[in-house]
Design a protein around this motif. Structure first.
Motif, PDB file in Angstrom:
ATOM      1  N   SER A 120       2.118   9.247   2.799  1.00 57.36           N
ATOM      2  CA  SER A 120       1.629   8.750   4.082  1.00 57.36           C
ATOM      3  C   SER A 120       0.165   8.331   3.979  1.00 57.36           C
ATOM      4  O   SER A 120      -0.532   8.656   3.008  1.00 57.36           O
ATOM      5  CB  SER A 120       1.770   9.842   5.146  1.00 57.36           C
ATOM      6  N   ASP A 121      -0.299   7.616   5.000  1.00 57.57           N
ATOM      7  CA  ASP A 121      -1.717   7.237   5.038  1.00 57.57           C
ATOM      8  C   ASP A 121      -2.604   8.475   5.056  1.00 57.57           C
ATOM      9  O   ASP A 121      -3.668   8.503   4.416  1.00 57.57           O
ATOM     10  CB  ASP A 121      -2.006   6.396   6.288  1.00 57.57           C
ATOM     11  N   ASP A 122      -2.178   9.508   5.792  1.00 58.54           N
ATOM     12  CA  ASP A 122      -2.976  10.734   5.869  1.00 58.54           C
ATOM     13  C   ASP A 122      -3.081  11.395   4.496  1.00 58.54           C
ATOM     14  O   ASP A 122      -4.138  11.942   4.148  1.00 58.54           O
ATOM     15  CB  ASP A 122      -2.345  11.713   6.874  1.00 58.54           C
ATOM     16  N   TRP A 123      -1.993  11.356   3.735  1.00 61.30           N
ATOM     17  CA  TRP A 123      -2.038  11.921   2.377  1.00 61.30           C
ATOM     18  C   TRP A 123      -3.034  11.144   1.527  1.00 61.30           C
ATOM     19  O   TRP A 123      -3.844  11.735   0.801  1.00 61.30           O
ATOM     20  CB  TRP A 123      -0.656  11.865   1.738  1.00 61.30           C
ATOM     21  N   GLN A 124      -2.977   9.833   1.604  1.00 60.84           N
ATOM     22  CA  GLN A 124      -3.892   9.006   0.819  1.00 60.84           C
ATOM     23  C   GLN A 124      -5.346   9.276   1.198  1.00 60.84           C
ATOM     24  O   GLN A 124      -6.222   9.370   0.332  1.00 60.84           O
ATOM     25  CB  GLN A 124      -3.564   7.518   1.026  1.00 60.84           C
ATOM     26  N   ARG A 125      -5.601   9.422   2.490  1.00 59.98           N
ATOM     27  CA  ARG A 125      -6.972   9.693   2.938  1.00 59.98           C
ATOM     28  C   ARG A 125      -7.426  11.067   2.456  1.00 59.98           C
ATOM     29  O   ARG A 125      -8.557  11.245   1.990  1.00 59.98           O
ATOM     30  CB  ARG A 125      -7.046   9.605   4.462  1.00 59.98           C
ATOM     31  N   GLY A 126      -6.539  12.045   2.560  1.00 63.42           N
ATOM     32  CA  GLY A 126      -6.877  13.392   2.097  1.00 63.42           C
ATOM     33  C   GLY A 126      -7.121  13.415   0.598  1.00 63.42           C
ATOM     34  O   GLY A 126      -8.032  14.104   0.113  1.00 63.42           O
ATOM     35  N   HIS A 127      -6.337  12.638  -0.143  1.00 66.90           N
ATOM     36  CA  HIS A 127      -6.492  12.570  -1.586  1.00 66.90           C
ATOM     37  C   HIS A 127      -7.817  11.924  -1.968  1.00 66.90           C
ATOM     38  O   HIS A 127      -8.477  12.349  -2.923  1.00 66.90           O
ATOM     39  CB  HIS A 127      -5.324  11.782  -2.178  1.00 66.90           C
ATOM     40  N   LEU A 128      -8.222  10.896  -1.216  1.00 63.82           N
ATOM     41  CA  LEU A 128      -9.500  10.240  -1.501  1.00 63.82           C
ATOM     42  C   LEU A 128     -10.675  11.151  -1.135  1.00 63.82           C
ATOM     43  O   LEU A 128     -11.679  11.209  -1.850  1.00 63.82           O
ATOM     44  CB  LEU A 128      -9.600   8.928  -0.716  1.00 63.82           C
ATOM     45  N   ASN A 129     -10.541  11.873  -0.028  1.00 62.90           N
ATOM     46  CA  ASN A 129     -11.633  12.755   0.413  1.00 62.90           C
ATOM     47  C   ASN A 129     -11.811  13.947  -0.512  1.00 62.90           C
ATOM     48  O   ASN A 129     -12.931  14.329  -0.856  1.00 62.90           O
ATOM     49  CB  ASN A 129     -11.372  13.239   1.845  1.00 62.90           C
ATOM     50  N   ASN A 130     -10.682  14.544  -0.913  1.00 58.65           N
ATOM     51  CA  ASN A 130     -10.725  15.721  -1.785  1.00 58.65           C
ATOM     52  C   ASN A 130      -9.421  15.784  -2.576  1.00 58.65           C
ATOM     53  O   ASN A 130      -8.438  16.355  -2.108  1.00 58.65           O
ATOM     54  CB  ASN A 130     -10.917  17.003  -0.983  1.00 58.65           C
ATOM     55  N   PRO A 131      -9.376  15.171  -3.743  1.00 64.28           N
ATOM     56  CA  PRO A 131      -8.133  15.096  -4.525  1.00 64.28           C
ATOM     57  C   PRO A 131      -7.452  16.438  -4.743  1.00 64.28           C
ATOM     58  O   PRO A 131      -6.225  16.543  -4.722  1.00 64.28           O
ATOM     59  CB  PRO A 131      -8.598  14.487  -5.856  1.00 64.28           C
ATOM     60  N   VAL A 206      -3.702   2.657  10.834  1.00 62.82           N
ATOM     61  CA  VAL A 206      -4.601   3.111  11.899  1.00 62.82           C
ATOM     62  C   VAL A 206      -5.954   3.437  11.297  1.00 62.82           C
ATOM     63  O   VAL A 206      -6.054   4.213  10.349  1.00 62.82           O
ATOM     64  CB  VAL A 206      -4.032   4.354  12.617  1.00 62.82           C
ATOM     65  N   SER A 207      -6.996   2.828  11.847  1.00 68.60           N
ATOM     66  CA  SER A 207      -8.341   3.047  11.317  1.00 68.60           C
ATOM     67  C   SER A 207      -8.903   4.373  11.801  1.00 68.60           C
ATOM     68  O   SER A 207      -8.694   4.782  12.945  1.00 68.60           O
ATOM     69  CB  SER A 207      -9.274   1.914  11.758  1.00 68.60           C
ATOM     70  N   ASN A 208      -9.616   5.049  10.915  1.00 74.98           N
ATOM     71  CA  ASN A 208     -10.315   6.286  11.281  1.00 74.98           C
ATOM     72  C   ASN A 208     -11.756   6.000  11.684  1.00 74.98           C
ATOM     73  O   ASN A 208     -12.494   6.909  12.047  1.00 74.98           O
ATOM     74  CB  ASN A 208     -10.306   7.268  10.103  1.00 74.98           C
ATOM     75  N   GLY A 209     -12.154   4.730  11.601  1.00 72.27           N
ATOM     76  CA  GLY A 209     -13.530   4.381  11.932  1.00 72.27           C
ATOM     77  C   GLY A 209     -13.728   4.195  13.416  1.00 72.27           C
ATOM     78  O   GLY A 209     -13.006   3.425  14.060  1.00 72.27           O
ATOM     79  N   ALA A 210     -14.705   4.890  13.960  1.00 73.37           N
ATOM     80  CA  ALA A 210     -14.983   4.780  15.391  1.00 73.37           C
ATOM     81  C   ALA A 210     -15.693   3.476  15.726  1.00 73.37           C
ATOM     82  O   ALA A 210     -15.599   2.977  16.849  1.00 73.37           O
ATOM     83  CB  ALA A 210     -15.835   5.964  15.843  1.00 73.37           C
ATOM     84  N   ASN A 211     -16.381   2.907  14.741  1.00 77.17           N
ATOM     85  CA  ASN A 211     -17.156   1.692  14.982  1.00 77.17           C
ATOM     86  C   ASN A 211     -16.654   0.501  14.180  1.00 77.17           C
ATOM     87  O   ASN A 211     -17.420  -0.397  13.837  1.00 77.17           O
ATOM     88  CB  ASN A 211     -18.631   1.951  14.630  1.00 77.17           C
ATOM     89  N   GLY A 212     -15.373   0.487  13.897  1.00 79.48           N
ATOM     90  CA  GLY A 212     -14.804  -0.628  13.153  1.00 79.48           C
ATOM     91  C   GLY A 212     -14.198  -0.193  11.834  1.00 79.48           C
ATOM     92  O   GLY A 212     -14.244   0.988  11.469  1.00 79.48           O
TER      93      GLY A 212
END
Length: 242
Positions: A120-131, A206-212
């Protein structure tokens, strides 16, 4: 007359030697250049390969910038253990819009040619933040800074124009709508549906950025499309028909 005496003709006559060199070079040149005229016939054609969307292209630029190709290859070889682990072996047509291609020559991490949609996108984001939060034994560095880095896409149209010169079929309409399309891929289902008219099988995020849009948004979009454009079930069926 022995072979050595025949060779002496070339050694004693510079003109004959020059003519001999020209003949040998001409033959060697034909052997190397000739196959290029039939190059297209050696590339397997597969349906579904499309140019990157502006968001995916921006993510690919970040992927290259961060040197991800140094640890992850995007080329599955036609060996049984590789196919069973990573999926269908890679074909040349999949990389025809890559400039440069990302085949890689080393694997510190797994091959990611078929990573799209596997997590999922959340998995990918979590992997990038802290593999190590998702893969405990990973030696991959953290890329958490991408989550808060605004995506600079002011030059995305220029990138697409350059790629068009190199053979990527970006139309004038695609280039004109590039910035809007980039934002649309991070929008709702309606905007993604319109985007799909230009880029089949596009997936919204879905973007996690509050400002774009952020650089992490773009990189995730790129990773999530890898290996998803080609239906290899149909490819295998066609192969069986031959």
């Amino acid at each position: 007359m022995s072979l050595w005496s025949k060779h002496a003709i070339f050694e004693k006559n510079s003109l004959v030697l020059l003519i001999g060199i020209l003949i040998v070079v001409a033959i060697g040149g034909l052997v190397e250049i000739g196959p290029l005229f039939y190059l297209k016939s050696t590339i397997e054609t597969v349906e579904g390969v499309r140019p990157y969307t502006p968001l995916e292209l921006a993510g690919r630029n970040i992927y290259v910038r961060e040197g991800c190709y140094l640890c992850h290859s995007q080329m599955i070889r036609s060996l049984r253990d590789e196919v069973e682990r990573y999926g269908h072996y890679s074909v040349a047509a999949e990389s025809k819009y890559d400039h440069p291609f990302q085949w890689g020559s080393k694997r510190t991490g797994p091959d990611i040619a078929r990573i799209g949609g596997k997590y999922s996108d959340d998995w990918q984001r979590g992997h990038l933040n802290n593999p190590r939060s998702v893969v405990p034994g990973s030696v991959m560095p953290r890329y958490g800074f991408l989550e808060n880095a605004p995506l600079d896409f002011t030059h995305i149209q220029d990138d697409m124009k350059v790629l068009r010169i190199e053979g990527v079929p970006y139309s004038d309409d695609m280039i004109a709508k590039a910035k809007d399309d980039l934002k649309a891929q991070l929008g709702d289902e309606t905007t993604v549906a319109d985007l799909a008219k230009r880029y089949p099988k596009v997936v919204g995020h879905v973007s996690n950025g509050a400002n774009g849009p952020t650089e992490q948004d773009a990189l995730v979009a790129y990773l999530q499309m890898l290996g998803t454009t080609v239906d290899f079930k149909l490819y295998n069926e066609k192969a069986n028909w031959r």
